[in-house]
Every structure is written in structure tokens, then in C-alpha cells.
Design a protein around this motif. Structure first.
Motif, PDB file in Angstrom:
ATOM      1  N   ALA A 300       0.853  -1.191   0.000  1.00 49.14           N
ATOM      2  CA  ALA A 300       0.000   0.000   0.000  1.00 49.14           C
ATOM      3  C   ALA A 300       0.886   1.238   0.000  1.00 49.14           C
ATOM      4  O   ALA A 300       1.717   1.412   0.903  1.00 49.14           O
ATOM      5  CB  ALA A 300      -0.909   0.004   1.218  1.00 49.14           C
ATOM      6  N   MET A 301       0.703   2.085  -0.990  1.00 57.45           N
ATOM      7  CA  MET A 301       1.480   3.312  -1.103  1.00 57.45           C
ATOM      8  C   MET A 301       0.626   4.503  -0.703  1.00 57.45           C
ATOM      9  O   MET A 301      -0.488   4.685  -1.207  1.00 57.45           O
ATOM     10  CB  MET A 301       1.956   3.505  -2.546  1.00 57.45           C
ATOM     11  N   LYS A 302       1.144   5.322   0.207  1.00 57.93           N
ATOM     12  CA  LYS A 302       0.423   6.534   0.590  1.00 57.93           C
ATOM     13  C   LYS A 302       0.523   7.565  -0.534  1.00 57.93           C
ATOM     14  O   LYS A 302       1.391   7.472  -1.403  1.00 57.93           O
ATOM     15  CB  LYS A 302       0.991   7.113   1.878  1.00 57.93           C
ATOM     16  N   PRO A 303      -0.344   8.577  -0.549  1.00 62.75           N
ATOM     17  CA  PRO A 303      -0.196   9.657  -1.526  1.00 62.75           C
ATOM     18  C   PRO A 303       1.137  10.379  -1.335  1.00 62.75           C
ATOM     19  O   PRO A 303       1.660  10.474  -0.218  1.00 62.75           O
ATOM     20  CB  PRO A 303      -1.373  10.583  -1.216  1.00 62.75           C
ATOM     21  N   ILE A 304       1.705  10.863  -2.436  1.00 60.21           N
ATOM     22  CA  ILE A 304       2.945  11.640  -2.379  1.00 60.21           C
ATOM     23  C   ILE A 304       2.780  12.793  -1.387  1.00 60.21           C
ATOM     24  O   ILE A 304       1.730  13.444  -1.331  1.00 60.21           O
ATOM     25  CB  ILE A 304       3.292  12.180  -3.780  1.00 60.21           C
ATOM     26  N   SER A 305       3.828  13.058  -0.615  1.00 57.88           N
ATOM     27  CA  SER A 305       3.730  14.039   0.475  1.00 57.88           C
ATOM     28  C   SER A 305       3.824  15.485   0.007  1.00 57.88           C
ATOM     29  O   SER A 305       3.363  16.397   0.706  1.00 57.88           O
ATOM     30  CB  SER A 305       4.828  13.776   1.507  1.00 57.88           C
ATOM     31  N   THR A 306       4.479  15.733  -1.122  1.00 60.34           N
ATOM     32  CA  THR A 306       4.615  17.101  -1.619  1.00 60.34           C
ATOM     33  C   THR A 306       3.343  17.506  -2.358  1.00 60.34           C
ATOM     34  O   THR A 306       3.025  16.939  -3.401  1.00 60.34           O
ATOM     35  CB  THR A 306       5.829  17.219  -2.552  1.00 60.34           C
ATOM     36  N   LEU A 307       2.633  18.487  -1.824  1.00 63.23           N
ATOM     37  CA  LEU A 307       1.354  18.909  -2.394  1.00 63.23           C
ATOM     38  C   LEU A 307       1.493  20.285  -3.041  1.00 63.23           C
ATOM     39  O   LEU A 307       2.099  21.198  -2.472  1.00 63.23           O
ATOM     40  CB  LEU A 307       0.288  18.987  -1.298  1.00 63.23           C
ATOM     41  N   ALA A 308       0.894  20.437  -4.218  1.00 59.90           N
ATOM     42  CA  ALA A 308       0.879  21.751  -4.870  1.00 59.90           C
ATOM     43  C   ALA A 308       0.076  22.753  -4.047  1.00 59.90           C
ATOM     44  O   ALA A 308       0.319  23.962  -4.098  1.00 59.90           O
ATOM     45  CB  ALA A 308       0.309  21.627  -6.282  1.00 59.90           C
ATOM     46  N   LYS A 309      -0.895  22.243  -3.317  1.00 62.61           N
ATOM     47  CA  LYS A 309      -1.632  23.059  -2.354  1.00 62.61           C
ATOM     48  C   LYS A 309      -1.207  22.584  -0.970  1.00 62.61           C
ATOM     49  O   LYS A 309      -1.837  21.715  -0.370  1.00 62.61           O
ATOM     50  CB  LYS A 309      -3.141  22.887  -2.555  1.00 62.61           C
ATOM     51  N   PRO A 310      -0.132  23.147  -0.417  1.00 67.17           N
ATOM     52  CA  PRO A 310       0.523  22.547   0.745  1.00 67.17           C
ATOM     53  C   PRO A 310      -0.317  22.570   2.010  1.00 67.17           C
ATOM     54  O   PRO A 310      -1.181  23.435   2.208  1.00 67.17           O
ATOM     55  CB  PRO A 310       1.781  23.410   0.924  1.00 67.17           C
ATOM     56  N   LEU A 311      -0.020  21.606   2.892  1.00 66.02           N
ATOM     57  CA  LEU A 311      -0.589  21.577   4.236  1.00 66.02           C
ATOM     58  C   LEU A 311       0.126  22.597   5.122  1.00 66.02           C
ATOM     59  O   LEU A 311       1.188  23.129   4.771  1.00 66.02           O
ATOM     60  CB  LEU A 311      -0.450  20.179   4.831  1.00 66.02           C
ATOM     61  N   GLU A 312      -0.446  22.832   6.275  1.00 63.04           N
ATOM     62  CA  GLU A 312       0.175  23.758   7.221  1.00 63.04           C
ATOM     63  C   GLU A 312       1.472  23.173   7.789  1.00 63.04           C
ATOM     64  O   GLU A 312       1.588  21.965   8.009  1.00 63.04           O
ATOM     65  CB  GLU A 312      -0.784  24.072   8.358  1.00 63.04           C
ATOM     66  N   SER A 313       2.428  24.037   8.012  1.00 65.57           N
ATOM     67  CA  SER A 313       3.702  23.652   8.599  1.00 65.57           C
ATOM     68  C   SER A 313       4.205  24.809   9.459  1.00 65.57           C
ATOM     69  O   SER A 313       3.424  25.682   9.849  1.00 65.57           O
ATOM     70  CB  SER A 313       4.704  23.295   7.491  1.00 65.57           C
ATOM     71  N   VAL A 314       5.507  24.798   9.729  1.00 65.81           N
ATOM     72  CA  VAL A 314       6.132  25.819  10.566  1.00 65.81           C
ATOM     73  C   VAL A 314       7.346  26.379   9.847  1.00 65.81           C
ATOM     74  O   VAL A 314       8.157  25.622   9.288  1.00 65.81           O
ATOM     75  CB  VAL A 314       6.553  25.231  11.934  1.00 65.81           C
ATOM     76  N   HIS A 315       7.487  27.696   9.853  1.00 66.05           N
ATOM     77  CA  HIS A 315       8.691  28.347   9.347  1.00 66.05           C
ATOM     78  C   HIS A 315       9.776  28.178  10.411  1.00 66.05           C
ATOM     79  O   HIS A 315       9.687  28.750  11.506  1.00 66.05           O
ATOM     80  CB  HIS A 315       8.397  29.830   9.085  1.00 66.05           C
ATOM     81  N   LEU A 316      10.779  27.348  10.104  1.00 67.66           N
ATOM     82  CA  LEU A 316      11.726  26.948  11.139  1.00 67.66           C
ATOM     83  C   LEU A 316      12.489  28.113  11.767  1.00 67.66           C
ATOM     84  O   LEU A 316      12.658  28.142  13.003  1.00 67.66           O
ATOM     85  CB  LEU A 316      12.703  25.902  10.578  1.00 67.66           C
ATOM     86  N   PRO A 317      12.978  29.101  11.013  1.00 69.28           N
ATOM     87  CA  PRO A 317      13.719  30.196  11.679  1.00 69.28           C
ATOM     88  C   PRO A 317      12.871  30.973  12.674  1.00 69.28           C
ATOM     89  O   PRO A 317      13.360  31.363  13.745  1.00 69.28           O
ATOM     90  CB  PRO A 317      14.164  31.073  10.504  1.00 69.28           C
ATOM     91  N   SER A 318      11.591  31.207  12.349  1.00 64.67           N
ATOM     92  CA  SER A 318      10.739  32.018  13.236  1.00 64.67           C
ATOM     93  C   SER A 318       9.819  31.199  14.121  1.00 64.67           C
ATOM     94  O   SER A 318       9.243  31.721  15.074  1.00 64.67           O
ATOM     95  CB  SER A 318       9.884  32.972  12.398  1.00 64.67           C
ATOM     96  N   LYS A 319       9.660  29.914  13.765  1.00 59.77           N
ATOM     97  CA  LYS A 319       8.739  29.002  14.462  1.00 59.77           C
ATOM     98  C   LYS A 319       7.276  29.445  14.318  1.00 59.77           C
ATOM     99  O   LYS A 319       6.410  29.002  15.074  1.00 59.77           O
ATOM    100  CB  LYS A 319       9.083  28.872  15.954  1.00 59.77           C
ATOM    101  N   GLN A 320       6.996  30.259  13.315  1.00 58.62           N
ATOM    102  CA  GLN A 320       5.642  30.718  13.059  1.00 58.62           C
ATOM    103  C   GLN A 320       4.946  29.812  12.051  1.00 58.62           C
ATOM    104  O   GLN A 320       5.593  29.215  11.189  1.00 58.62           O
ATOM    105  CB  GLN A 320       5.649  32.165  12.540  1.00 58.62           C
ATOM    106  N   PRO A 321       3.608  29.718  12.124  1.00 60.71           N
ATOM    107  CA  PRO A 321       2.891  28.862  11.170  1.00 60.71           C
ATOM    108  C   PRO A 321       2.977  29.405   9.744  1.00 60.71           C
ATOM    109  O   PRO A 321       2.829  30.605   9.517  1.00 60.71           O
ATOM    110  CB  PRO A 321       1.457  28.885  11.687  1.00 60.71           C
ATOM    111  N   GLN A 322       3.243  28.501   8.814  1.00 56.39           N
ATOM    112  CA  GLN A 322       3.249  28.820   7.386  1.00 56.39           C
ATOM    113  C   GLN A 322       2.907  27.551   6.626  1.00 56.39           C
ATOM    114  O   GLN A 322       3.061  26.443   7.133  1.00 56.39           O
ATOM    115  CB  GLN A 322       4.616  29.343   6.927  1.00 56.39           C
TER     116      GLN A 322
END
Length: 379
Positions: A300-322
Motif C-alpha cells: 500500500a502506497m500513501k499519496p505523495i507528500s509534496t502537495l501543490a496546495k501545501p498543508l500547514e507547517s512551521v517556518h523553522l527560523p521564526s517558528k511561526q505557522p506557514q
């Protein structure tokens, strides 16, 4: 012991696979390897990277006049899209990738992780598997991989010989055995692309004409089903592995799970030695050993993780949501996964074959197989 290592990064100079323990005396057909590499690049739903690469193998060692020497074989596939030194780092890890956990583990950049974690590394595994399957061909073992589900769409396999099924699969843009449903699946991939989303699925591999006794029950790490599961599970984006009935076996009584045994003297000269089964719910492996039935394994293969419409993450230098970073990627790589899984299975079967019958020279392997089957018939 037949084994291999890979080296190389997604946008590095290329991918290297070093195969050790390969027997002497096999005339290597590089067209077989190139054909598998090209199939890995195909299938509907792939991204722009595949238009840049034209994967071809170069054998750097281990052969003389095209015949294996028994020494390590180095397989090299050049990357056309070599630009790693010019690429910028990512500062927003992508959910589902190893970006965050890898960069924290190694106290390094995301780029340092994603370049090796990329599925581009599977070029080496496909090359090694396509080389190893030439051992299997030499002793009459054949195998075929195909897609059996794409997202919610089932694409069940059909009956037929492997050459017949291979012809059907190779005409399918999805590498399925149900071409009448390919258009529906293609439409689903197109819809996911428009939505900036990705799609996973299930692939299956069938291995035929396998002798009794590959693998063993004597130690946990030598059981063939366990080794196959590890090899397949280690393919990027694979999240589940089944052999035979797999998880269905947990929902059935024993009478509907195991395969009755009968004896047909007319088939005593075959690899099954005359022992036949009306079903193959075990998927060709019992107690970690082959039982001369076809090996059936699914991934079973999961969907590719890189999305053209990205999920929420964190900007590592600022630790702010992006939103997560985006790099060029596939919408659906399930057909390619079928090629990869087929070839890693081929390698593990070949390794188990050599452990059982020796690995110095292919003719010696053939004769030992014949001697074993003669002894088994007369026991």
C-alpha cells in the motif's frame, strides 16, 4: 550472500548500486535493466522530472565481455538534472516527508535530508533488482508487478499466464490489468492535479515457478516473508505490506484461511513435485518458506507528500505557522511503485535462491536445483 547498497542524491551526479555476491557465468542483458528503469519513469501521474531524465544503466565493474565474474557489480545511472550545489534549502518542512525528523536527527538542513530520502534513490534498487531477476530467468522463475487499486478505485487482477498479463499491463497507462477502468482512474488523477492534491494506491507482485524451500523457519530474520516485507516496506511511501490473504486472514476462520493439500502424480515433474492446492491463501509462503505455490505480495502506497496546495507547517527560523514548502513532484506515482516493488521482490527471491542452492556459478546453481528436486521426489 547476495546483497546491494545504493548511493547518490536526487539532484546529485547520479545513482550508484553495488551488487555483491552475484554468481559467475550470467550474460548480463542491460536492455532488461534499462527497460525496468524506463518503466519506473512511466505511468500516468508522474511529474516533470521524468521528462528531464533518460535513465540508462552503465556497468562499471564485475563483468568481462558482458558475462559476470562473481565479483561485485557496480551499476551507474547518470542524473541529467544534476544541480544539487545550486539548490537552496527549505525552511518549511513538508508533512509526510523526513524533512523535520531528519534535519533534527542529524542537526542539519532539510536539503541534506530530502536529497537522499527522495524516491530518486529507487533507481538504484530497480537496477539491482533487474540485474538479480536475470538469475531468476536463468532458472525459470518469472514475476510480474501491477497496480490493483488507485485511491478508491479497485483494479483487480485477472487470470492468465504471466506473458499474457504482462502484455495487458504494458499497454495500460496505470500498469493495471483492468484496462476497461483505466479511464476512470486517469480522470481521478487529473482531478487531484487540479485540486493540488495527490493520490496513493496498492500494487501487487506475483512470482511463479518458485521451488520449495526458499527461506527457513529456523531464525526470525531468515524467514522469507519477513525479508520480503522489510524490502518492500523500505520503499519510499509504502505504508503496508500483505502476503496472500494478508489482513483478511484475521477476519476468517481457519477453514477459510488455509490451503488444503493434495497430490497429483501427473505433476510430479514440476516445481511443485506433485503437491497441489485448490487455493493460494498463504501467498506461496508457509512458516517463512516457499511452498512451490505462486508468491503473492501487495504493498500500500500513501499519496505523495509534496502537495501543490501545501498543508500547514512551521517556518523553522521564526517558528511561526506557514504553509509547507513545495518542490516539483508527482501527482500519482503508484505505477512507478509497482515497478520498484517488483524489482525489490526479485532481488530478495534471488538472494534466497542463492542461499539455498549456492552462488558461485549459474550452472552449478541449476544442477543443485535439479539434485534437490530429485532428492525431494525420492524422499
Amino acid at each position: 550472500m547476495l546483497r546491494y547498497w545504493t548511493a547518490g542524491e536526487s539532484h546529485g551526479k547520479g545513482i550508484l548500486a553495488v551488487v555483491d555476491g552475484f554468481p559467475c557465468g550470467i550474460a548480463v542483458d542491460t536492455d532488461v535493466i534499462d527497460r525496468e528503469l524506463q518503466r519506473r519513469q512511466g505511468g500516468y501521474g508522474r511529474g516533470g522530472r521524468q521528462r528531464l531524465e533518460h535513465d540508462r544503466v552503465e556497468i562499471l565493474s564485475g563483468t568481462w565481455r558482458g558475462v559476470t565474474l562473481g565479483s561485485p557489480i557496480a551499476l551507474w545511472v547518470k542524473n541529467n538534472d544534476y544541480k544539487i550545489e545550486k539548490m537552496e534549502d527549505l525552511d518549511r518542512p513538508r508533512p509526510g516527508h523526513g524533512d523535520l525528523s531528519g534535519s533534527i536527527k542529524y542537526l542539519t538542513s532539510i536539503r541534506a535530508i530530502l536529497e537522499r530520502a527522495s524516491a530518486r534513490e529507487t533507481v538504484g534498487r530497480v537496477a539491482a533488482g533487474a540485474l538479480a531477476r536475470q538469475i531468476l530467468t536463468a532458472v525459470g522463475i518469472d514475476l510480474l508487478g501491477y497496480v490493483v487499486a488507485l485511491g478508491p478505485i479497485d483494479l483487480p487482477p485477472r487470470q492468465g499466464s504471466l506473458p499474457e498479463l504482462r502484455a495487458i499491463r504494458d499497454q495500460s497507462p496505470l500498469y493495471s490489468l483492468l484496462p476497461e477502468k483505466d479511464a476512470e482512474a486517469v480522470q481521478l488523477i487529473d482531478a487531484c492535479r487540479k485540486q493540488g492534491d495527490t493520490l496513493g494506491g496498492v500494487v501487487e507482485v506475483r512470482v511463479e515457478n518458485v521451488p520449495f524451500g526458499l527461506g527457513t523457519h529456523t531464525q526470525w530474520d531468515r524467514k522469507l516473508d519477513g525479508r520480503l516485507a522489510q524490502a518492500v516496506m523500505a520503499v519510499q511511501a509504502i505504508k503496508g505490506v500483505e502476503i496472500g490473504l494478508g489482513f483478511q486472514a484475521a477476519r476468517r476462520p481457519g477453514s477459510e484461511t488455509h490451503d488444503p493439500i493434495a497430490y497429483d502424480p501427473n505433476r510430479a515433474g514440476e516445481r511443485c513435485l506433485g503437491f497441489v492446492r485448490p487455493t493460494n491463501r498463504a501467498g506461496g509462503i508457509e512458516a517463512g518458506m516457499t511452498n512451490a505455490q505462486p508468491i503473492i505480495i501487495r504493498a500500500a502506497m500513501k499519496p505523495i507528500s509534496t502537495l501543490a496546495k501545501p498543508l500547514e507547517s512551521v517556518h523553522l527560523p521564526s517558528k511561526q505557522p506557514q504553509a509547507a514548502a513545495y518542490e516539483r513532484s508527482d501527482v500519482c506515482a503508484v505505477p512507478a511503485a509497482g515497478v520498484i516493488v517488483e524489482n525489490v521482490v526479485a532481488f530478495e527471491i534471488a538472494a534466497a535462491l542463492l542461499e539455498k542452492f549456492g552462488q558461485d556459478h549459474i550452472e552449478e546453481i541449476r544442477r543443485r536445483m535439479e539434485l534437490f528436486e530429485e532428492m525431494a521426489r525420492n524422499r
